[in-house]
Enzyme design. Structure first.
Site, mmCIF file in Angstrom:
data_model
loop_
_atom_site.group_PDB
_atom_site.id
_atom_site.type_symbol
_atom_site.label_atom_id
_atom_site.label_comp_id
_atom_site.label_asym_id
_atom_site.label_seq_id
_atom_site.Cartn_x
_atom_site.Cartn_y
_atom_site.Cartn_z
ATOM 1 N N GLU A 16 140.629 33.446 -10.976
ATOM 2 C CA GLU A 16 141.298 33.045 -9.732
ATOM 3 C C GLU A 16 142.670 32.404 -9.954
ATOM 4 O O GLU A 16 142.952 31.310 -9.470
ATOM 5 C CB GLU A 16 140.372 32.121 -8.935
ATOM 6 C CG GLU A 16 139.053 32.799 -8.600
ATOM 7 C CD GLU A 16 138.048 31.903 -7.890
ATOM 8 O OE1 GLU A 16 138.364 30.736 -7.618
ATOM 9 O OE2 GLU A 16 136.938 32.379 -7.617
ATOM 10 N N ASN A 62 139.546 37.750 -13.612
ATOM 11 C CA ASN A 62 138.654 37.872 -12.456
ATOM 12 C C ASN A 62 139.313 37.226 -11.244
ATOM 13 O O ASN A 62 139.905 36.147 -11.351
ATOM 14 C CB ASN A 62 137.363 37.109 -12.826
ATOM 15 C CG ASN A 62 136.194 37.356 -11.901
ATOM 16 O OD1 ASN A 62 135.894 38.512 -11.585
ATOM 17 N ND2 ASN A 62 135.529 36.296 -11.469
ATOM 18 N N HIS A 86 133.789 39.322 -2.658
ATOM 19 C CA HIS A 86 133.065 38.529 -1.657
ATOM 20 C C HIS A 86 133.588 38.970 -0.293
ATOM 21 O O HIS A 86 134.490 38.354 0.278
ATOM 22 C CB HIS A 86 133.335 37.035 -1.848
ATOM 23 C CG HIS A 86 132.784 36.475 -3.114
ATOM 24 N ND1 HIS A 86 131.430 36.364 -3.344
ATOM 25 C CD2 HIS A 86 133.389 35.990 -4.227
ATOM 26 C CE1 HIS A 86 131.231 35.832 -4.538
ATOM 27 N NE2 HIS A 86 132.407 35.604 -5.102
ATOM 28 N N GLU A 137 131.320 39.926 -8.365
ATOM 29 C CA GLU A 137 130.607 38.868 -7.629
ATOM 30 C C GLU A 137 130.248 39.347 -6.228
ATOM 31 O O GLU A 137 130.458 38.652 -5.229
ATOM 32 C CB GLU A 137 131.471 37.593 -7.544
ATOM 33 C CG GLU A 137 131.914 37.068 -8.887
ATOM 34 C CD GLU A 137 132.682 35.741 -8.813
ATOM 35 O OE1 GLU A 137 132.697 35.114 -7.737
ATOM 36 O OE2 GLU A 137 133.255 35.343 -9.840
ATOM 37 N N ASP A 151 129.064 40.218 -2.684
ATOM 38 C CA ASP A 151 128.217 39.939 -1.524
ATOM 39 C C ASP A 151 128.995 40.371 -0.284
ATOM 40 O O ASP A 151 130.224 40.358 -0.275
ATOM 41 C CB ASP A 151 127.731 38.478 -1.437
ATOM 42 C CG ASP A 151 128.797 37.435 -1.688
ATOM 43 O OD1 ASP A 151 129.976 37.678 -1.370
ATOM 44 O OD2 ASP A 151 128.458 36.344 -2.184
HETATM 45 O O1 G3I Z 1 123.561 21.094 -9.004
HETATM 46 C C1 G3I Z 1 124.173 20.110 -8.179
HETATM 47 C C2 G3I Z 1 123.151 19.172 -7.589
HETATM 48 O O2 G3I Z 1 122.526 18.439 -8.636
HETATM 49 C C3 G3I Z 1 123.832 18.240 -6.614
HETATM 50 O O3 G3I Z 1 122.861 17.455 -5.987
HETATM 51 C C4 G3I Z 1 124.590 19.009 -5.570
HETATM 52 C C5 G3I Z 1 125.358 18.092 -4.625
HETATM 53 O O4 G3I Z 1 126.442 18.729 -4.030
HETATM 54 O O5 G3I Z 1 125.519 19.858 -6.201
HETATM 55 C C6 G3I Z 1 124.909 20.815 -7.061
HETATM 56 O O6 G3I Z 1 125.918 21.597 -7.628
HETATM 57 C C7 G3I Z 1 126.510 22.573 -6.787
HETATM 58 C C8 G3I Z 1 126.354 23.918 -7.448
HETATM 59 O O7 G3I Z 1 127.043 24.897 -6.711
HETATM 60 C C9 G3I Z 1 124.904 24.356 -7.580
HETATM 61 O O8 G3I Z 1 124.354 24.560 -6.345
HETATM 62 C C10 G3I Z 1 127.964 22.225 -6.630
HETATM 63 O O9 G3I Z 1 128.094 21.026 -5.883
HETATM 64 C C11 G3I Z 1 128.675 23.346 -5.928
HETATM 65 O O10 G3I Z 1 130.071 23.081 -5.939
HETATM 66 C C12 G3I Z 1 128.426 24.653 -6.656
HETATM 67 O O11 G3I Z 1 129.024 25.675 -5.930
HETATM 68 C C13 G3I Z 1 129.291 26.848 -6.681
HETATM 69 C C14 G3I Z 1 130.777 27.182 -6.559
HETATM 70 O O12 G3I Z 1 131.035 28.404 -7.223
HETATM 71 C C15 G3I Z 1 131.661 26.134 -7.211
HETATM 72 O O13 G3I Z 1 131.501 26.126 -8.588
HETATM 73 C C16 G3I Z 1 128.447 27.985 -6.125
HETATM 74 O O14 G3I Z 1 127.072 27.713 -6.398
HETATM 75 C C17 G3I Z 1 128.853 29.280 -6.819
HETATM 76 O O15 G3I Z 1 128.203 30.369 -6.200
HETATM 77 C C18 G3I Z 1 130.343 29.493 -6.680
HETATM 78 O O16 G3I Z 1 130.694 30.650 -7.388
HETATM 79 C C19 G3I Z 1 132.066 31.042 -7.276
HETATM 80 C C20 G3I Z 1 132.476 31.631 -8.595
HETATM 81 O O17 G3I Z 1 132.249 30.718 -9.636
HETATM 82 C C21 G3I Z 1 133.945 32.055 -8.565
HETATM 83 N N1 G3I Z 1 134.202 32.950 -7.466
HETATM 84 C C22 G3I Z 1 133.760 32.479 -6.156
HETATM 85 C C23 G3I Z 1 132.299 32.098 -6.199
HETATM 86 C C24 G3I Z 1 131.825 31.679 -4.831
HETATM 87 O O18 G3I Z 1 132.472 30.520 -4.410
#
Ligand code: G3I
Length: 510
Positions: free
Chosen positions: A157, A217, A257, A288, A290
């Site tokens: 990104e 990516n 996405h 990725e 969806d």
């Molecule tokens: O695991 C913690 C948990 O312990 C905590 O209680 C909670 C509180 O907010 O957060 C949890 O972590 C979250 C994690 O997802 C797991 O669910 C993070 O806050 C949250 O920011 C994270 O979001 C991820 C996001 O990237 C940011 O890294 C999404 O799951 C993930 O699907 C998303 O993936 C991204 C790709 O890496 C890059 N391209 C876009 C894609 C979608 O946004």
């Protein structure tokens, strides 16, 4: 029986009236004179048969049996991000989640995509780090898993939102310096975090003797154009990066996405965009995927299953599109659960297949097939086109509508080529995709000449060297696409302003 399977069987029956259809534990088997061809019953098997992977993003707490059964590739959704595993000095920490995922993939014969090394977001302790520290992290992360990671997202990104075509103005891209002020970061004297991170990753892979491939990516880069028909500047910027750094970059991820953002809809030129990157020699992945399900009447278009089918078909139609990864297993466990964008419903390992699943499986089972051209291939050059002498400068006059009386019709020589053009136009601009097809003998180089109507100007070209921007222009092959086998094709494209109707490309082979 799902409607997609029913449709598939109808098609098979129509195409093979003498064939005998059999059901083998849910699979469709077609028997005629030759050996039976069975439709595969899992995404991974159907994809593998088509010479690609079909994968999924997952977390360690989602490694249910269906993951290894349905998917042939695994991307850690969050467990390899710098905020999980990087220390402020570029060391590694907390790798147990990533290790679990890599081990699971290995024991299930799945490829792994490492995600991700250099990213402005989720940088954790690395936020604000120097290139030297990023390089340390890159080395540590690549060396930890070596060839067990088939693909690494080295840079994620890097480009700004809203179709500006610019790099982000956030760290780490704030380290970039345009030394000669020419508006790009590609020159030897420039500083470019993309280039420098890839150079480091390449060194580590080479020194370790790993088979790992290095990817860039991004999202909103999927179409050549965006909704409404304007150019996808973000895709063009990514294209320029890959073209300039081709020696370091092995693969490109189109995140895909798809939602109702005008830059993120499924356009008809998705396949052409995949093709132009593939023509640079890199692998392309839908990394990725969806797709929102359209129940909310938004503007992504037709039904979700059909949209999935379109994306899978676009990838299947380009040989170097070697994999598709969906960004999660089930809707309720997805990062965008409210849009229900995935292939399964259910949770905690109890998953039910959606119509989109069946559409994807069906499309994968059809295999790669041939590209459906947007214009019919031309086997003989248009009779109104005079032959082109390569030593004669291209004409500067507008296109002629009748041939000069003394000029005989042109038949392509045995070693010749032909060219067809397909246009994607909008008010004030266009993208032209030109397909060059060799005649009955292989060719080693080609030049396509055409005359643009008054007011049309070429602003951007890919997969060809352009000469001239208006009036009579010509495009010659670049180093990697001059050699075309007998009857085979390659494509180049150009973007322009104005209107480009009535183009008549003339191909000369060398
Ligand atoms: O695991 C913690 C948990 O312990 C905590 O209680 C909670 C509180 O907010 O957060 C949890 O972590 C979250 C994690 O997802 C797991 O669910 C993070 O806050 C949250 O920011 C994270 O979001 C991820 C996001 O990237 C940011 O890294 C999404 O799951 C993930 O699907 C998303 O993936 C991204 C790709 O890496 C890059 N391209 C876009 C894609 C979608 O946004």
């Amino acid at each position: 029986m799902s409607s997609s399977l029913r449709q598939r069987r109808t098609i098979i029956r129509a195409a093979l009236p003498a064939a005998v259809l059999m059901l083998v534990s849910g699979a469709v088997a077609v028997q005629s004179g030759g050996p039976a061809v069975a439709a595969e019953t899992t995404l991974r098997a159907a994809a593998a048969k088509a010479g690609m992977f079909f994968g999924v993003a997952a977390s360690p707490n989602r490694l249910y049996p269906s993951v290894g059964q349905e998917f042939g590739q695994l991307t850690p959704e969050n467990d390899m991000k710098p905020d999980r595993i990087a220390t402020s000095s570029g060391g590694l920490q907390n790798t147990s989640g990533a290790d679990t995922l890599v081990n699971h993939a290995q024991s299930n014969n799945m490829l792994v995509r490492g995600h991700t090394l250099v990213w402005h977001s989720q940088a954790g302790a690395l936020q604000g780090a120097s290139q030297a520290t990023l390089n340390t992290f890159i080395g540590n992360a690549i060396n930890r898993w070596g060839s067990r990671i088939a693909y690494w997202d080295v840079v994620n990104e890097a480009l700004e939102d809203n179709n500006t075509g610019r790099r982000r103005n956030q760290w780490p891209h704030t380290m970039n310096r345009d030394a000669n002020g020419d508006g790009d970061f590609f020159d030897a004297g420039d500083t470019d975090v993309i280039r420098d991170s890839f150079i480091r990753a390449r060194q580590v892979v080479q020194a370790g003797g790993y088979t790992t491939k290095l990817c860039i990516n991004d999202y909103d880069v999927e179409g050549l154009t965006v909704q409404g028909g304007g150019p996808n500047r973000k895709a063009n910027a990514l294209y320029d990066i890959v073209r300039n750094y081709r020696q370091y970059i092995d693969c490109v991820g189109f995140q895909a996405h798809f939602n109702d953002n005008p830059n993120s809809v499924i356009t008809n030129d998705l396949q052409a965009n995949i093709q132009r990157f593939a023509d640079l020699g890199v692998e392309v992945h839908i990394s990725e995927l969806d797709i929102d399900d359209d129940l909310s009447n938004n503007d992504i278009g037709a039904g979700q299953a059909e949209n999935y089918r379109k994306v899978v078909r676009a990838c299947l139609n380009v040989a170097k599109c070697t994999g598709i990864t969906v960004w999660g297993i089930s809707d309720s466990e997805s990062w965008r659960s409210s849009e229900r964008g995935l292939l399964f419903t259910g949770s905690n390992g109890s998953y039910q297949k959606k119509a989109a699943y069946h559409a994807v499986l069906d499309e994968l089972n059809k295999g790669r097939g041939t590209t459906t051209p947007t214009t019919p291939p031309v086997t003989t050059p248009p009779p109104t086109t005079p032959p082109v002498d390569p030593t004669t400068p291209p004409p500067t006059t507008p296109p002629v509508t009748t041939p000069p009386p003394t000029t005989p019709p042109v038949t392509p020589p045995a070693a010749g080529c032909s060219a067809t053009v397909s246009l994607n136009s909008w008010n004030g601009g266009f993208v032209a995709t030109v397909r060059v097809t060799a005649g009955t003998s292989p060719i080693n180089g080609w030049t396509v000449r055409l005359t643009l109507p008054s007011g049309a100007t070429v602003t951007n070209t890919w997969n060809a060297n352009a000469s001239g921007a208006s009036g009579a222009v010509q495009f010659s092959n670049v180093a990697y696409n001059g050699a075309v086998g007998a009857g085979q094709s390659t494509e180049f494209g150009f973007q322009g302003t104005g209107a480009a109707t009535g183009l008549t490309p003339v191909c000369a082979a060398s």
